[in-house]
Scaffold this motif. Structure first.
Motif, PDB file in Angstrom:
ATOM      1  N   SER A  83       0.715  56.557  55.308  1.00  0.00           N
ATOM      2  CA  SER A  83       0.953  55.974  56.455  1.00  0.00           C
ATOM      3  C   SER A  83       2.192  54.718  57.312  1.00  0.00           C
ATOM      4  O   SER A  83       1.667  53.437  56.752  1.00  0.00           O
ATOM      5  CB  SER A  83      -0.303  55.417  57.285  1.00  0.00           C
ATOM      6  OG  SER A  83      -1.015  56.493  56.687  1.00  0.00           O
ATOM      7  N   THR A  87       1.324  59.976  59.647  1.00  0.00           N
ATOM      8  CA  THR A  87       0.479  59.599  58.274  1.00  0.00           C
ATOM      9  C   THR A  87       1.481  60.698  56.969  1.00  0.00           C
ATOM     10  O   THR A  87      -0.006  61.109  55.952  1.00  0.00           O
ATOM     11  CB  THR A  87      -0.984  60.556  58.878  1.00  0.00           C
ATOM     12  OG1 THR A  87      -0.422  61.815  59.116  1.00  0.00           O
ATOM     13  CG2 THR A  87      -1.647  59.949  59.386  1.00  0.00           C
ATOM     14  N   ASP A  88       2.422  61.291  57.189  1.00  0.00           N
ATOM     15  CA  ASP A  88       2.882  62.118  56.315  1.00  0.00           C
ATOM     16  C   ASP A  88       4.251  61.142  55.617  1.00  0.00           C
ATOM     17  O   ASP A  88       4.990  61.792  54.885  1.00  0.00           O
ATOM     18  CB  ASP A  88       3.128  63.781  56.688  1.00  0.00           C
ATOM     19  CG  ASP A  88       4.287  64.047  57.723  1.00  0.00           C
ATOM     20  OD1 ASP A  88       4.889  62.272  58.535  1.00  0.00           O
ATOM     21  OD2 ASP A  88       4.562  64.476  58.672  1.00  0.00           O
TER      22      ASP A  88
END
Length: 170
Positions: free
Chosen positions: A46, A59-60
């Motif tokens: 994150s 978040t990727d």
């Protein structure tokens, strides 16, 4: 984060995974709220970036970002500082200290009405139940998870009321 370098620039967020030999650049085309990056906080995959267009969260690992703004409860879209502790996300804005307890989805904004020295918050740090905010008129400290603050100034021994950064070291 131990394996990457994150550089906030006036042209976006630059990420290197080879000790700075090359960078991959992220911009508004990747979902950032603005290309001027003012602060960065990472934990795992994150990434949180404060910018002139809000608080952008990935978040990727930076492939894409969702941008949070005043529509999500931020005090202002100029986010100078960000800090994350568990599911709590703290955003230092020019309109107060915005606190999320749901991982950054929604925010409750704290202002001088809650004891902050000023609504212009430059940096934020949290440790346990304590929240520390650097403002233009002192160091504001909360012992109740950011519900209320006490502002400390030169009358308490600060060299200047204009506080640009703050951290607690246990």
């Amino acid at each position: 984060d131990g394996s990457k370098i994150y550089a906030g620039t006036w042209g976006g967020l630059s990420i290197s995974d080879n000790n700075g030999l090359s960078f991959l650049n992220k911009t508004t085309a990747n979902g950032l709220g603005h290309n001027t990056i003012l602060s960065i906080f990472t934990i795992g995959s994150s990434i949180y970036t404060g910018n002139y267009g809000g608080l952008s969260i990935s978040t990727d690992g930076g492939s894409s970002f969702l941008n949070k703004t005043t529509a999500n409860g931020l005090g202002n879209n100029f986010v100078y500082g960000v800090y994350v502790a568990g599911s709590n996300v703290y955003a230092a804005t020019t309109g107060g200290l915005s606190i999320s307890s749901d991982g950054g989805l929604t925010y409750i904004n704290k202002t001088t009405a809650n004891g902050l020295g000023d609504i212009l918050v430059k940096k934020v740090y949290a440790y346990g139940s304590y929240v520390y905010a650097a403002t233009n008129t002192g160091a504001s400290i909360s012992s109740d998870y950011g519900n209320t603050f006490t502002n400390y100034t030169t009358s308490n021994g600060l060299r200047s009321d204009y506080t640009k950064s703050i951290i607690y070291v246990p």
